[in-house]
Every structure is written in C-alpha cells, then in structure tokens.
Scaffold this motif. Structure first.
Motif, short mmCIF file in Angstrom:
data_model
loop_
_atom_site.label_atom_id
_atom_site.label_comp_id
_atom_site.label_asym_id
_atom_site.label_seq_id
_atom_site.Cartn_x
_atom_site.Cartn_y
_atom_site.Cartn_z
N VAL A 1 -10.32 14.68 -9.49
CA VAL A 1 -10.25 13.53 -8.47
C VAL A 1 -10.46 12.18 -9.84
O VAL A 1 -10.74 12.50 -10.70
CB VAL A 1 -12.05 13.29 -8.58
CG1 VAL A 1 -12.12 11.63 -7.72
CG2 VAL A 1 -12.68 14.24 -7.51
N SER A 2 -8.99 11.37 -9.62
CA SER A 2 -9.29 10.09 -10.92
C SER A 2 -9.18 8.83 -9.18
O SER A 2 -8.92 8.58 -8.81
CB SER A 2 -7.71 10.02 -11.39
OG SER A 2 -8.12 9.28 -12.22
N TYR A 3 -9.96 7.86 -10.44
CA TYR A 3 -10.34 6.87 -9.65
C TYR A 3 -9.71 5.56 -10.75
O TYR A 3 -10.17 5.84 -11.94
CB TYR A 3 -11.69 6.40 -9.62
CG TYR A 3 -12.60 7.50 -8.34
CD1 TYR A 3 -12.23 7.03 -7.22
CD2 TYR A 3 -13.47 7.30 -8.67
CE1 TYR A 3 -13.38 7.79 -6.30
CE2 TYR A 3 -13.85 9.14 -7.86
CZ TYR A 3 -13.60 8.47 -6.78
OH TYR A 3 -14.21 9.52 -5.75
N PHE A 4 -8.54 4.98 -10.70
CA PHE A 4 -7.77 4.11 -11.06
C PHE A 4 -7.97 2.51 -10.57
O PHE A 4 -7.45 2.56 -9.31
CB PHE A 4 -6.87 4.92 -11.44
CG PHE A 4 -6.01 4.86 -10.76
CD1 PHE A 4 -4.54 3.77 -10.06
CD2 PHE A 4 -5.73 6.42 -9.89
CE1 PHE A 4 -3.79 3.87 -8.91
CE2 PHE A 4 -4.24 6.43 -8.89
CZ PHE A 4 -3.82 5.32 -8.33
N TYR A 5 -7.61 1.80 -12.13
CA TYR A 5 -7.21 0.03 -11.94
C TYR A 5 -6.72 -0.53 -13.42
O TYR A 5 -6.31 0.20 -14.42
CB TYR A 5 -8.45 -0.88 -11.62
CG TYR A 5 -8.78 -1.58 -11.80
CD1 TYR A 5 -8.10 -2.85 -10.75
CD2 TYR A 5 -8.51 -2.49 -12.89
CE1 TYR A 5 -7.52 -4.00 -10.19
CE2 TYR A 5 -8.53 -3.87 -12.57
CZ TYR A 5 -7.82 -4.61 -11.78
OH TYR A 5 -8.34 -6.03 -11.93
N GLY B 1 -6.62 2.47 -6.79
CA GLY B 1 -6.13 3.27 -6.13
C GLY B 1 -7.21 4.74 -6.59
O GLY B 1 -8.27 5.19 -7.09
N PHE B 2 -6.91 6.19 -5.81
CA PHE B 2 -7.32 6.81 -6.06
C PHE B 2 -6.36 8.19 -6.21
O PHE B 2 -5.31 7.75 -5.41
CB PHE B 2 -8.12 7.32 -4.68
CG PHE B 2 -9.02 8.49 -4.67
CD1 PHE B 2 -10.50 9.05 -5.76
CD2 PHE B 2 -8.16 9.76 -3.75
CE1 PHE B 2 -10.26 10.15 -4.91
CE2 PHE B 2 -8.50 10.53 -3.48
CZ PHE B 2 -9.88 11.13 -4.08
N GLU B 3 -6.25 9.28 -6.57
CA GLU B 3 -5.59 10.30 -6.48
C GLU B 3 -6.55 11.60 -6.70
O GLU B 3 -7.78 11.83 -7.85
CB GLU B 3 -5.35 10.95 -7.88
CG GLU B 3 -4.12 12.22 -7.06
CD GLU B 3 -3.27 12.40 -8.55
OE1 GLU B 3 -3.18 12.97 -9.20
OE2 GLU B 3 -2.37 11.09 -8.61
N HIS C 1 0.53 -1.06 -0.01
CA HIS C 1 0.06 -0.20 0.36
C HIS C 1 0.97 1.55 -0.48
O HIS C 1 1.86 1.11 0.77
CB HIS C 1 -0.86 -0.01 1.22
CG HIS C 1 -1.58 0.90 1.33
ND1 HIS C 1 -1.51 2.05 2.36
CD2 HIS C 1 -2.86 1.71 0.27
CE1 HIS C 1 -2.17 3.65 1.73
NE2 HIS C 1 -3.53 3.15 0.71
N SER C 2 0.15 2.24 -0.71
CA SER C 2 1.65 3.52 -0.99
C SER C 2 -0.08 4.67 -0.62
O SER C 2 -0.51 4.53 -1.42
CB SER C 2 1.89 3.70 -2.08
OG SER C 2 2.49 4.85 -1.92
N ILE C 3 0.22 5.82 0.09
CA ILE C 3 -0.34 7.13 0.28
C ILE C 3 0.46 8.11 0.19
O ILE C 3 2.13 8.02 0.73
CB ILE C 3 -1.42 6.35 1.42
CG1 ILE C 3 -1.75 8.06 1.67
CG2 ILE C 3 -0.25 6.92 2.44
CD1 ILE C 3 -3.28 8.31 2.35
N SER D 1 -1.46 -1.83 -4.67
CA SER D 1 -0.30 -3.04 -5.46
C SER D 1 -0.21 -4.75 -5.37
O SER D 1 0.56 -4.84 -4.17
CB SER D 1 0.69 -2.15 -5.49
OG SER D 1 1.47 -3.45 -6.47
N PHE D 2 -0.62 -5.38 -6.41
CA PHE D 2 -0.83 -6.93 -5.58
C PHE D 2 -0.33 -7.85 -7.28
O PHE D 2 -0.27 -7.00 -7.77
CB PHE D 2 -2.15 -7.16 -5.65
CG PHE D 2 -2.14 -8.75 -5.68
CD1 PHE D 2 -2.38 -9.34 -4.24
CD2 PHE D 2 -2.43 -9.91 -6.89
CE1 PHE D 2 -2.42 -10.64 -3.79
CE2 PHE D 2 -2.29 -11.22 -6.46
CZ PHE D 2 -1.95 -11.68 -4.47
#
Length: 692
Positions: free
Chosen positions: A385-389, A351-353, A301-303, A335-336
């Motif tokens: 706002v950005s949600y990403f996969y 994630g999310f930005e 996990h990164s924040i 991240s997996f």
C-alpha cells in the motif's frame, strides 16, 4: 579503460565540430524532435525534469535486434540488462544484481498506468514483446514517494493503442543463428478522434547457443482508448504470454575452457541440468482498465484497476517447483493544476496505490524432470500500500520546485501446509515507512538546466527472497532503505541537434539484500549492512550530419552513454568471512555504449552499436572476476516503397562482430565455482517486414 574514455571524448569533440560546421546555413538545419518523457503524471519536456530520466522511442527499438528489450535498454546510462540464456533476463538500475538470480528486483515497472511489478515485488519483464511498445520511459534513482517501494527507479512501458496517430499494419518475419525464428504482427487503428486500438501478436523460438537453452515464447496484446465524452476517457489493456525456456546452468572455469557450449554437467550429489530438464514455464494473463475524468478545467481524476494470474513451473537441479500467483491492484489520484499567471504555475496530486497478491508455492523432488516426493508447500499472501502527495511549482518559466511524500506499507502473511511445523502461520511486516523526495530544476538559459534532488529509497524483500529455493520462510530479512543525493545537468542546442545529460549521485543503502548459496546449492538471502553506491552517468545525442538529399550519407546520428559505478560494501560479514569495503558483487566499474545510425542513399540504413563493459566481481570476496569485453552489433535495413501506403523492409545483422568470449549474465556467489554463462560467439540474423 583510459583508451575508452579518450575515445569517448574524442567522439564528443568531433560531434561538436561537425555541429559547428553544419550550422552555417539555417536553411539546411533539420532539428531533432523535441525530447519528451512520460513522467510524474504527464508528458513533459525532459529538459525541465527534476530527475535523471530518458525516453526510448520505437525507432530505437526497431533499429536494434528486437527479439528482446536488452539492446535498447543497455543504451541508457545507469541501466544494465543481462541475459544468461534466451528468455532468462535480469535488470539493474542504479543498483546491483546481487538480489536477482533472475528477473527484476527493486525497480517498479508499469505498463501505462498499470503496475507490471506484482504485489510480491517481482516483474516478469521477459513476457513483453518489444515490438508491441510505442516507447519506454525511464526515471533513474529511488522514488518511493509516488510509485511505491523501489530503490533503483521506475520504468513506464507505453503499449501501442494509446497513442495511435494513423492506421498501421505490419508483419515481420525473421530468423538467425542457432535456430532463431521470430514472427510479429501489429495492427494499429485510429477509428476516429474518439477511439483507437492496437492488436500485437508475436512468436519467438530459438535452440540457443549452448546445450539445453531452447526458447519458445508466444504473446498476444491488445490496447484500446475510447474518449466517450468531452471530458472522460477509458483505456483497456490485455496481455497474454506463454513463455518456455530451458536453463543450462553455470559452468566452472575449467568446464568453460573445455566446451563453452555445454550445459551444466552432473556433479555429486546433483545430476546435470539436462537430466533434470531444468527450465522455466510461465503462462501469464495481465490486464487493466483505466478511467480519466477532467472534472473541471483545473481538476482531474484518474483511476486504474489491474491484475494478473500466473502459472509458473520450474524444474530445477535440486527440486521441482510449482507456483500459482494471483494479483490485483488499484491506483487512483486527483490532480489539480492552476496557472496563476505567466510567472507562477503550480500543480498538486494526491493519491493511493494498493496491491494484493496470493501465492501458492509447492516443491517436490525432481526425478529427471518428473515429480518426486513432496519437499515443501507454502502459501504467502502479500499486500503493498502506498499513499502519496506531490506539489510542484514553476516560477518565472525557469525555476521548478517539487516535493512529494509517500507512506509505504508492505506485509506478508504465510502459512506452511507441508511439512507439519510447530508454528505453521505467521505475519511478516516491514512497517510503515515515510518516503520523502525534494527536487528542483533551474533553466540557466533556454538550453541549459541544472537539477538537484534528495530522495529516500525503500525496497522490501520479494516473495522469492523471503521464500527462496531452500524452501524455508526467512522471517529475519529486512527491507533495504537509503537516501539518494543527486546533482545533474542537461544541455540542448536551440535546434535540438546536440543534447547532453550528466548526473552525479550518492546513495547509501542500509540492509542491502544479498544472495547466498548453501552447501546443497540452494539459494537464500541475507542483509549485508551498508552498501555505498556512488555513480556518474553521462549521455549525449548528436545529429552529426543533417538529413539531405544530395549526399551519399544523408543522415548521421550518434548516441553515447557512459556509466561509472563506485559501489562498495560497508561493514559486511557472513559467518567467518569479512567482505567489508569490497566491490559490490556483479557491478562493473565502467560501462560505455555508443550507437551510430547512418542513413545512406537509396533508403539504406545502418545501425552500429558498441558496448564496453569492464571486469565484474562475481563473488562477495572479489576473488573471481569476469573479463572485460567489447561487444559490437550491426543491423542494416533497406526499405522499398512499393506505393504511398505499402512498404517492404529487408534487414540483416550480426551480433558479437568481434567474436568475443564473454557473458551477458554470470551466476553470482555460485555454488561449486559455477559462475560462467557464456554468450554466443559471432552470429547472424535477418528477415523482412511488410508495412501497410
């Protein structure tokens, strides 16, 4: 241009011949370092990358004149950085500069994991001191699926402090023509295996080539990395920059011929740039903190939390503007990664930005550099706002497949404080936009890879475009969107002595944003309909002569880059003017860059850079062009090793060796035919660097 292309391929053929001649003795071979890039959540070999990308090392930055990033970035195909006067930069990647009176638009830029591009879509790239960076990592082409709104590409700047291998301290002092003075201090320390840090400070000043082009820039940056436990790491970054530079304004062709060093003179009804004390004053503090946690062997996990505050002052010909900008942002993802077996590896990120910005903009009359009557006052608060996969699989160690999807939302809330208007408040929403990307790369053999990608670009108007210098809030401006189709090829020899990269792309942009000027010389922006962007980019690196101790020339390296832009407007009409099918303003058809690095005996090095840029259309009607030019820059370095830990480096160089009449950045669609910002004629620089 045909001569340039012939020369380009002659050099390429020669390099291949030299490579073949040197390969006969394996004992003499010195390999180039493996080429890696920080992209898509990790550091990886660039050969396996599914997009067009490049990494600029600190060595390349240091072998150029490093008062700015311009010489280094312009060695990359598909990138074009301009400088209208010292400190006034523009940057385009896979796109034109018609949106940028100054600064950076439609490109997302990060300092490590921290978004330097603010919530309003603007990036103050001129705040960065090049000597404070360890690398520059570039991904070309739109990638809104993972990095939020952009249509040109993504740049990641890596500061000192996050990758310190050994203790370093350096002091550089230099100067040059037109009152140039530069001082840089860098301290990098690896305290132990868990903690490292850097402190970088710089001062740059210049009187400038033209009248009224003085620059004064001060920066202080510190970066810290602390692995406080086996699976947890903290990173901290802080940057303070105080930037002042005068803006001389553009000249007409007749004024250029009369005196190319003059600033913009007075003309009814406007006074001169010097009388109005036209310039930029930017004081910014930027900071961020990031945490990485290795939750398990496969899950991470990164924040990161980051923000900035800017006091911006701009006395201009027609007004005096004050801006207060405050921004805060957060980027977080899981991240997996799992290696099922040697033939199947995969990873996923989700994630999310998000970014939020508060902007207060006040405009007054400019009475010869002093405040006059109030013209307009507005508040514009914006959010992104950005949600990403993303999912990526590697099959049989050769085939990489990845797909990503982002949901981007951009909104602006505005309130007019002056003058009194009927509807002082409102909201501008650019909707919810899905941003997919699908890409693949296949290793035909260990040194040859082919790649292909399809991605969507999305770039909403920035705060400076919605509320431009005409002091009105444009609620009708729409976001740029488009789909990019790309094919590419990478090749590298087994010993990395020769590396080549080739890209072909087609990007159809809808609602392209174009800068216009009204009758008073104030700017505003319109959507230009469809813009067709087709391009070819070719780059190669060659170690022409292996490093050896028994030759006068001990090492010879060549880096070359070629860019062809076939950019055309689609259906584009403004009032009674029809610009359909014209060349896109500010984009040259051809750019060729060659950089030759020569290492002589006695620790003497020479770097020679050549840039050819073809003519550039300066207005949408294609009736005015800048002239093509050849720019040659040279920098010589002599190193003296006083001891095992102390080294003194003396350097000297020349810019514009051919004494060309050229410009590194003209004004686009300029009011009153003031298109031209002439660059300096032949000029010189030099200095010394002490390293401990």
């Amino acid at each position: 241009m045909q001569r340039i292309l012939i020369l380009f391929f002659i050099v390429l053929s020669s390099s291949l011949n030299l490579y073949a001649q040197e390969k006969d003795s394996l004992s003499q071979v010195q390999e180039l370092k493996s080429v890696d890039i920080i992209a898509y959540f990790s550091k990886q070999p660039i050969l396996e990358l599914t997009s067009a990308g490049e990494s600029i090392s600190t060595n390349l930055i240091e072998t150029q004149q490093n008062t700015s990033l311009l010489p280094s970035l312009n060695t990359v195909s598909g990138l074009r950085m301009e400088e209208r006067s010292p400190g006034s930069y523009r940057l385009a990647m896979r796109g034109s500069l018609i949106r940028s009176p100054f600064g950076v638009r439609n490109i997302k830029i990060y300092l490590d994991e921290f978004a330097l591009t603010d919530a309003g879509g603007n990036t103050y790239l001129n705040l960065i001191d090049p000597a404070s960076l360890s690398s520059v990592n570039i991904l070309k082409g739109p990638d809104g699926s993972l990095y939020g709104a952009n249509s040109g590409g993504v740049i990641r700047l890596q500061p000192h402090g996050f990758s310190v291998n050994k203790n370093k301290t350096s002091l550089q002092v230099g100067g040059g023509s037109y009152g140039l003075f530069q001082e840089q201090v860098s301290v990098q320390r690896k305290v132990n295996d868990e903690y490292s840090f850097s402190i970088d400070q710089s001062l740059t000043r210049s009187d400038g080539y033209r009248d009224h082009t003085a620059l004064n820039k001060k920066t202080l940056q510190t970066a810290h990395k602390w692995k406080y436990s086996k699976n947890n790491t903290l990173r901290f970054l802080a940057l303070y920059s105080d930037l002042e530079y005068q803006t001389p304004g553009g000249l007409t062709e007749s004024q250029l011929e009369e005196n190319r060093r003059m600033s913009r003179p007075a003309s009814d009804p406007n006074p001169s740039a010097k009388e109005q004390n036209a310039g930029i004053y930017n004081e910014t503090f930027f900071g961020g903190i990031a945490h990485d946690a290795q939750i398990s062997k496969k899950l991470k996990h990164s924040i990161s939390i980051f923000g900035s505050t800017t006091d911006f002052e701009n006395p201009f010909i027609t007004n005096y503007e004050f801006r207060t900008e405050e921004n805060i942002g957060l980027r977080s993802y899981f991240s997996f990664k799992d290696d099922i077996n040697q033939n199947f590896k995969y990873q996923m990120q989700i994630g999310f930005e998000g970014q939020k910005g508060w902007n207060s903009i006040d405009n007054f009359d400019n009475n010869q550099g002093s405040l006059g009557s109030t013209q307009a006052k507005d508040n514009l608060d914006n959010s992104r706002v950005s949600y990403f996969y993303r999912a990526k699989a590697n099959l049989f160690k050769r085939w990489t497949i990845e797909a990503s999807l982002g949901l981007n939302q951009v909104k602006i809330d505005y309130r007019t404080r002056f003058p009194v208007v009927q509807n002082p408040e409102g909201e501008i929403s650019f909707g919810s936009v899905w941003m997919p990307r699908v890409a693949t790369s296949y290793l035909i053999n260990d040194g040859l890879a082919i790649r292909a990608s399809i991605s969507k670009g999305y770039s909403p108007p920035t705060i400076a475009e919605v509320r431009s210098s005409d002091n009105t809030i444009n609620t009708d401006l729409e976001a740029e969107t488009g789909v990019n189709y790309e094919l590419g090829l990478r090749y590298e020899t087994e010993n990395k002595r020769f590396i080549a990269d080739l890209s072909f792309y087609n990007y159809k942009m809808n609602n392209g944003i174009v800068r216009q000027l009204n009758d008073n010389g104030n700017e505003y922006y319109v959507n230009a309909g469809e813009i067709n962007q087709n391009g070819i980019e070719a780059s190669f690196w060659a170690n022409l002569i292996n490093e050896t101790e028994n030759r006068f020339i001990r090492n010879l390296k060549l880096k070359s880059a070629l860019t062809y832009n076939h950019y055309r407007f689609g259906t584009y009409k403004v009032k009674d003017n029809n610009f359909s099918d014209n060349k896109v303003t500010s984009v040259p058809d051809w750019v060729v860059n060659n950089t030759l690095f020569i290492k002589f005996t006695q620790n003497l090095n020479l770097n020679i850079s050549h840039n050819y840029t073809s003519e550039i259309p300066l207005n949408d009607a294609n009736t005015v062009y800048s002239k093509a030019y050849h720019l040659i820059q040279m920098k010589g370095i002599w190193k003296w090793n006083i001891s095992n830990t102390t080294e003194i480096e003396f350097f000297t160089g020349v810019d514009n060796l051919l004494n060309e009449d050229y410009s590194l950045g003209n004004d686009i669609n300029a009011y009153g035919q003031r298109y031209f910002n002439p660059a300096a004629k032949r000029n010189y620089f030099g200095g010394m660097k002490l390293s401990l």
